[in-house]
Design a protein around this motif. Structure first.
Motif, PDB file in Angstrom:
ATOM      1  N   GLN A 276      -6.894   7.386   6.871  1.00 36.06           N
ATOM      2  CA  GLN A 276      -7.663   6.428   6.087  1.00 36.06           C
ATOM      3  C   GLN A 276      -7.899   5.131   6.879  1.00 36.06           C
TER       4      GLN A 276
ATOM      5  N   ARG B 285       0.870  -1.180   0.000  1.00 35.73           N
ATOM      6  CA  ARG B 285       0.000   0.000   0.000  1.00 35.73           C
ATOM      7  C   ARG B 285       0.901   1.223   0.000  1.00 35.73           C
TER       8      ARG B 285
ATOM      9  N   GLY C 109       1.213   5.125  -0.796  1.00 33.61           N
ATOM     10  CA  GLY C 109       0.483   6.361  -1.017  1.00 33.61           C
ATOM     11  C   GLY C 109       1.277   7.352  -1.854  1.00 33.61           C
TER      12      GLY C 109
ATOM     13  N   ASP D  34      -4.628   2.914  -6.102  1.00 31.78           N
ATOM     14  CA  ASP D  34      -5.798   3.329  -5.339  1.00 31.78           C
ATOM     15  C   ASP D  34      -5.899   4.857  -5.289  1.00 31.78           C
ATOM     16  N   GLN D  35      -6.944   5.373  -5.884  1.00 32.59           N
ATOM     17  CA  GLN D  35      -7.137   6.832  -5.923  1.00 32.59           C
ATOM     18  C   GLN D  35      -7.168   7.428  -4.521  1.00 32.59           C
ATOM     19  N   GLN D  36      -7.672   6.630  -3.586  1.00 27.55           N
ATOM     20  CA  GLN D  36      -7.765   7.124  -2.210  1.00 27.55           C
ATOM     21  C   GLN D  36      -6.394   7.441  -1.628  1.00 27.55           C
ATOM     22  N   LEU D  37      -5.404   6.780  -2.181  1.00 29.58           N
ATOM     23  CA  LEU D  37      -4.056   6.964  -1.633  1.00 29.58           C
ATOM     24  C   LEU D  37      -3.297   8.102  -2.315  1.00 29.58           C
ATOM     25  N   GLN D  38      -3.989   8.838  -3.174  1.00 25.02           N
ATOM     26  CA  GLN D  38      -3.325   9.948  -3.860  1.00 25.02           C
ATOM     27  C   GLN D  38      -3.899  11.268  -3.341  1.00 25.02           C
ATOM     28  N   VAL D  39      -3.094  11.980  -2.607  1.00 25.67           N
ATOM     29  CA  VAL D  39      -3.560  13.208  -1.981  1.00 25.67           C
ATOM     30  C   VAL D  39      -2.681  14.381  -2.426  1.00 25.67           C
TER      31      VAL D  39
ATOM     32  N   ALA E 269      -3.914  13.189   6.150  1.00 32.11           N
ATOM     33  CA  ALA E 269      -5.069  12.599   5.476  1.00 32.11           C
ATOM     34  C   ALA E 269      -4.817  11.132   5.158  1.00 32.11           C
ATOM     35  N   GLN E 270      -3.608  10.852   4.734  1.00 31.38           N
ATOM     36  CA  GLN E 270      -3.270   9.454   4.420  1.00 31.38           C
ATOM     37  C   GLN E 270      -3.423   8.582   5.661  1.00 31.38           C
TER      38      GLN E 270
ATOM     39  N   LYS F 226      -7.508   2.137   5.848  1.00 34.78           N
ATOM     40  CA  LYS F 226      -6.293   1.322   5.673  1.00 34.78           C
ATOM     41  C   LYS F 226      -5.154   2.219   5.192  1.00 34.78           C
TER      42      LYS F 226
END
Lengths: 358, 358
Positions: free
Chosen positions: B245, B186, B188, B221-226, B241-242, B247
């Motif tokens: 999450q 995982r 980020g 994972d888009q969620q992991l791109q901030v 923010a990461q 996970k």
DNA sequence: GGAGGGGATGACAGCGCTTACAAAGGGGCT
DNA sequence: AGCCCCTTTGTAAGCGCTGTCATCCCCTCC
């Protein structure tokens, strides 16, 4: 040379605008430059025509005719160091609003061999000069003064020259007094260059340091003053030298944050923890100081640049203004790198700075 | 206006030199500029006379007569950030040796409201333009191209325009692959702005990141791109923010060192240790990265600037040169902020339950 | 109603260079 | 010896503005 056809691809000239607007070139010139004694109606009309033709004045022609260079030089020894880039930013911000070009000249370290002496290049080329952090005794600067251009110094001062800087004596005093207040008695100094330069920040900070020590009855020990050359590496070496002394200091004032960062690394390399084992104060207010939890004396570098630029612009407007030395205030930011002497334990040897959680 | 007496205090003109040397002004001009077809003896003589009279050419007159502006513009959004100040330094170093003036224009953040659009100021004022790190789709840049001046881009590229940059795809890939190799799954990303900009470093670094993940069969994972906006604070927020999450990632690639520094601070604030708890890779090769033990992809910013300046100078010499996109290599510096996943302990929960040091 | 004043504009001579063009000189070659 | 060509130099016309000075016109005031 010369294309006799003025409407050529080369560009629209003032003559084209004059013809199109049905006035003389003199009127166009006056109207566009906002000079008085132009009928508001005429002025508007001329402006509109100029706009429509997408006319841009030729700086070269204007400068030749008016005798003004239309630009100011900014001379700085460094571009990529915190203080200098911040100041430059402030300067640029103000100059951008004026119609003067900002010519950038970096001299490199004054101790280096020069490429082209600035004054040689500046003659007939600029209307005024802004000097960032060059020692006043620098030969370059002397020759600059002889150019007889308006000059404003940033971060240094000299009699008869307008300047903008902080109160470095006070800054040095403030940093040192903070350490004194925390109970430290052996307070080391990481200075800039080995040999002091008159009228230059480092001397003033040194004075402040000495004053604070003396005022508290502490001894000023030459052994505890080590040059760090205003670089990270220099600061690291200096701190290492401090630690190698028979009686190392319990606190150190570094004359710049970058040197303080180096000092922090030296501490880490020796298994020492900033604040607990040795207190460190920096000077600048570098963004990174917060990150590294470094206590520091903040100086408003960008504001210094902006103010200096404004001064110079004023001076250009009205050359009769007396030169004055303006000062901006500094502020001590207390963080974790300084603490009461012997607060936690006597020196121990943890590996890395990170403490356990409660 | 006009002092008819050329020997006035105003300055020595070419006519004075010509008279004194017993030649015509044309010959003086030719001799001093190193033009061919001048007798070496004459040239030497003229040079000596000019030197003796302390003659300096009037740039304004020369520019007006020749039609050349004699200066090049350097446009940069920022002055005080690592990348930009480094590049500028490289540029300045090269330009200093040329006889071109370096006009500095800072645009501020492209998203900001502009003060004066650069192209308006540039017309007739510069011979060429060096653009540092501005998105190619920026309207400013488009209008710049329409000025039809030689342009060299630094840190970006565009068809038909000469440019100097690093291989950002490779850089992003390198950083990410390093994390993959350490066993992270995982991973980020702390990117720049929320919306990607075509032909701009952040997109390429993003591609590299994605490629590295995909090549190893990992999910992007888009969620992991901030976004972190290339600032310390932005990086800190992004990392926070990461971590928030469900996970959180075990490793993060930050697109700039400054954002990585912010990420490190976020880790510290959460009681996490870089490398052990979360691995961080930065991008830049900031001096401070060494200090903070940050693994990073180094880019030769100063060299980029110097190379670009040389390109532009060449282009000015010979406008027929085809524009080309040059690239300089990057290099991964592995430090303590990255480590094998779960080397010390298995991943612990970010918020609480953090264990003490070993 | 005429003189005087002042604001608006125009004419024009440069600012200090560069560069096309002309001219002059000096060989080499036939 | 004469011709041609090439190198070296001079002449002079701008480059596109600005600033001084002169001019013009409209008002005001006596």
């Amino acid at each position: 040379m010369a294309t006799s056809d003025a409407t050529a691809v080369i560009g629209i000239t003032i003559r084209d605008v004059a013809r199109e607007a049905g006035v003389s070139t003199a009127t166009v010139s006056r109207a566009l430059r906002g000079l008085p004694n132009v009928d508001p109606v005429t002025r508007e009309h001329v402006k509109r025509v100029a706009d429509r033709l997408d006319y841009v004045i030729s700086p070269a022609a204007s400068r030749l005719a008016s005798g003004r260079a239309g630009s100011i030089a900014v001379i700085t020894p460094f571009l990529a160091r915190w203080y200098f880039s911040k100041v430059l930013h402030g300067v640029e911000r103000i100059l951008q609003r004026s119609d003067l070009d900002l010519l950038l000249y970096s001299t490199g370290d004054p101790s280096e061999v020069h490429r082209v002496p600035p004054h040689r290049r500046l003659r007939r080329r600029v209307d005024a000069v802004l000097v960032i952090g060059l020692p006043v005794d620098s030969p370059d600067l002397q020759e600059l003064f002889e150019l007889d251009l308006p000059v404003t110094l940033i971060g240094a001062h000299s009699a008869g020259v307008s300047s903008v800087s902080i109160d470095d004596v006070e800054g040095g005093r403030m940093a040192t007094q903070h350490l004194v207040n925390l109970g430290h008695e052996r307070i080391g100094l990481i200075s800039g260059r080995p040999l002091p330069t008159p009228f230059f920040p480092e001397n003033d900070r040194l004075s402040g340091y000495q004053q604070a020590l003396s005022a508290s009855g502490l001894v000023v020990d030459q052994q505890l003053q080590v040059p760090g050359f205003f670089t990270i590496e220099g600061g690291e070496h200096a701190m290492t030298a401090q630690l190698a002394q028979p009686k190392p200091p319990t606190a150190v004032f570094a004359m710049s944050d970058e040197m303080a960062f180096g000092a922090l690394r030296a501490l880490r390399r020796h298994g020492l923890q900033p604040g607990r084992d040795v207190s460190i104060v920096g000077f600048d207010g570098h963004e990174m100081a917060d990150l590294l939890d470094l206590t520091t004396v903040c100086q408003p570098a960008e504001d210094l640049g902006a103010l200096a630029a404004r001064c110079l612009l004023d001076l250009l407007d009205d050359p009769s203004i007396e030169p004055q030395a303006k000062r901006l205030p500094t502020q001590l930011y207390v963080r974790g790198s300084t603490a009461i002497r012997g607060a936690a334990h006597p020196v121990s040897l943890p590996r890395h700075g990170n403490d356990a959680k409660p």
